[in-house]
Design a protein around this motif. Sequence first.
Motif, short mmCIF file in Angstrom:
data_model
loop_
_atom_site.label_atom_id
_atom_site.label_comp_id
_atom_site.label_asym_id
_atom_site.label_seq_id
_atom_site.Cartn_x
_atom_site.Cartn_y
_atom_site.Cartn_z
N GLY A 18 0.88 -1.14 0.16
CA GLY A 18 -0.05 -0.10 -0.05
C GLY A 18 1.00 1.23 0.01
O GLY A 18 2.07 1.36 -0.40
N SER A 19 0.37 2.40 0.51
CA SER A 19 1.06 3.72 0.30
C SER A 19 2.19 3.64 1.25
O SER A 19 3.06 4.42 0.73
N TYR A 20 2.37 3.08 2.35
CA TYR A 20 3.60 3.28 3.07
C TYR A 20 4.82 2.33 2.49
O TYR A 20 5.94 2.71 2.41
N LYS A 47 0.15 -5.35 -9.03
CA LYS A 47 1.30 -4.74 -8.45
C LYS A 47 2.32 -5.62 -8.41
O LYS A 47 3.45 -5.31 -8.42
N LEU A 84 0.20 -3.91 6.66
CA LEU A 84 -1.05 -4.38 6.39
C LEU A 84 -1.92 -3.48 7.28
O LEU A 84 -1.40 -2.95 8.46
N ASN A 86 -4.40 -2.30 10.50
CA ASN A 86 -3.88 -2.74 11.87
C ASN A 86 -4.55 -4.08 12.24
O ASN A 86 -3.80 -4.76 12.98
N HIS A 89 -2.31 -7.26 11.51
CA HIS A 89 -1.13 -7.30 12.13
C HIS A 89 -0.85 -8.69 13.05
O HIS A 89 0.09 -9.37 12.64
N GLU A 106 4.39 -3.20 11.47
CA GLU A 106 3.88 -1.64 11.60
C GLU A 106 3.04 -1.43 12.96
O GLU A 106 2.71 -2.19 13.56
N LYS A 107 3.04 0.06 13.18
CA LYS A 107 2.28 0.46 14.17
C LYS A 107 0.87 0.89 14.01
O LYS A 107 0.70 0.98 12.86
N ARG A 135 10.10 4.16 13.59
CA ARG A 135 11.05 4.97 12.80
C ARG A 135 11.82 5.80 13.60
O ARG A 135 12.94 6.32 13.58
N TRP A 172 -9.64 2.07 5.15
CA TRP A 172 -9.79 1.39 6.46
C TRP A 172 -9.55 2.05 7.62
O TRP A 172 -9.73 1.72 8.72
N ARG A 173 -8.77 3.33 7.70
CA ARG A 173 -8.54 3.80 9.17
C ARG A 173 -9.73 4.61 9.71
O ARG A 173 -9.47 4.58 10.65
N TYR A 190 1.88 8.26 18.02
CA TYR A 190 3.31 8.98 18.07
C TYR A 190 3.57 9.81 19.26
O TYR A 190 4.72 9.94 19.87
N TYR A 268 8.16 12.75 7.92
CA TYR A 268 9.12 11.83 7.64
C TYR A 268 10.50 12.52 7.26
O TYR A 268 11.69 11.88 7.20
P1 NAD Z 1 -2.76 1.30 2.69
O1 NAD Z 1 -4.09 1.50 2.82
O2 NAD Z 1 -2.01 2.55 1.76
O3 NAD Z 1 -2.17 0.00 2.37
C1 NAD Z 1 -2.73 -1.22 2.89
C2 NAD Z 1 -2.31 -2.48 2.02
O4 NAD Z 1 -3.02 -3.59 2.82
C3 NAD Z 1 -2.79 -2.07 0.74
O5 NAD Z 1 -1.85 -2.71 -0.28
C4 NAD Z 1 -4.00 -3.33 0.54
O6 NAD Z 1 -4.19 -3.62 -0.64
C5 NAD Z 1 -3.60 -4.31 1.74
N1 NAD Z 1 -4.55 -5.06 2.41
C6 NAD Z 1 -4.76 -6.32 2.50
N2 NAD Z 1 -5.98 -6.94 2.84
C7 NAD Z 1 -6.76 -5.49 3.20
C8 NAD Z 1 -7.91 -5.42 3.58
N3 NAD Z 1 -8.88 -6.34 4.06
N4 NAD Z 1 -8.43 -4.05 3.63
C9 NAD Z 1 -7.63 -2.92 3.35
N5 NAD Z 1 -6.28 -3.26 2.83
C10 NAD Z 1 -5.79 -4.64 2.76
O7 NAD Z 1 -2.10 1.71 4.19
P2 NAD Z 1 -0.74 2.19 4.56
O8 NAD Z 1 -0.67 3.54 4.93
O9 NAD Z 1 0.36 1.59 3.64
O10 NAD Z 1 -0.74 1.46 5.99
C11 NAD Z 1 -0.38 0.06 6.52
C12 NAD Z 1 0.35 -0.07 7.93
O11 NAD Z 1 1.34 0.82 7.87
C13 NAD Z 1 -0.83 0.41 8.96
O12 NAD Z 1 -0.80 -0.47 10.03
C14 NAD Z 1 -0.19 1.70 9.22
O13 NAD Z 1 -0.37 2.24 10.64
C15 NAD Z 1 1.18 1.69 8.99
N6 NAD Z 1 1.99 2.79 8.85
C16 NAD Z 1 2.95 3.07 9.49
C17 NAD Z 1 3.64 4.51 8.90
C18 NAD Z 1 4.78 4.70 9.79
O14 NAD Z 1 5.27 5.89 9.76
N7 NAD Z 1 5.40 3.94 10.65
C19 NAD Z 1 3.15 5.24 8.14
C20 NAD Z 1 2.12 4.95 7.37
C21 NAD Z 1 1.43 3.47 7.58
#
Ligand code: NAD
Length: 335
Positions: A18-20, A47, A84, A86, A89, A106-107, A135, A172-173, A190, A268
Amino acid sequence: MDNRNTKEKLGIALVGLGSYSEGQLAPALQQTAHCYLAGIVTGSEEKAKRWQVQYNIAEANTYNYQNFEEIANNSDIDIIYIVLPNSMHAEYVIRAAATGKHVICEKPMALSVEDCNRMIDACNKAGVQLSIGYRLHFEPFNAEMMRIGKEQPFGPLKKIKSDHGMADTDGWRIEKALSGGGPLQDLGIYCIQACRYTTGMEPIAVTAQEGAKTKPEKFKDVEESMTWQMEFPDGITAECSTTYVKRMSYLRAEAERGFAELDPAFDYNGLQGKTSDGPLQFADINQQAAQMDDFALALKEGRPTPVPGEMGRQDVAIIQAIYKAMETGQRVELK
Ligand code: NAD
């Protein structure tokens, strides 16, 4: 037993593209010295193909959620990184541990302390390390806050203030079943972390208040914003807030003879800070590269990660206490 890993660079497999993963972790893995992007786990064939080309990942190192366990037989992959939503996890950390690979999660680590215990037990049983994606422990401005809290150049700490918010969110958030809650789970964590690493102490009790909703139709399931207070030993107090409708990224520690402040504190890059003595100056680093390199180095050196599952579990316990305080209006004590 010497269980050090002697490879020059350890292979990481990202689970959930996903985006992270796409925006931060994969680019960071192009800069790391002790690990590299060796594999991917995704439910999307599109992907998978795109990432294979962009990051030169072999078909043999590409998995989906069904054949994920076959990573056990892949010697290119040393670390599985769960990125993935939360609520997933716990299941995926436990499945990852069963492959015998080390795990980063991830958190927030999970939605309950019981799940955190299951995750920690699974990793212990498999003899693998579990690290949480904190991080900022590897980021110089936040490390300076830890140093100031520990060495007390301005005398004993008195008060912490920390806020973290985003102007908007979606997906999902804002679905409680997947996120566990609103901005407290995603961003407020945080502030909790910052209060813990700045004081070097654990909170004794919390109180909390939900903020009024400006978009009730959107935030049906979760809080839109909240404020909370934490009591630490030695009379230190913390005032925190989080929201999904306003950008905030702030950490301030007040001590007997001065203060230290970061604004922005949790981004970041582009962090800035000052103390009562003047500006803080540190070069920007790639935080995710530093975090993943430290874990890889910990495995190479045979030392424990400084951000283990137990640290993630404590944040989950504090989050649960804050929600309980918000819902009951009562002061909730922590063990
Ligand atoms: P996102 O929605 O962009 O990506 C989630 C990924 O999970 C997607 O690729 C999606 O396809 C997949 N996925 C699989 N099953 C799914 C379902 N049932 N429903 C939804 N998505 C599903 O989210 P993100 O921003 O990448 O966040 C992912 C994790 O990373 C979270 O736990 C978030 O808290 C954490 N995160 C941490 C930081 C950090 O700075 N440490 C920053 C962003 C996100």
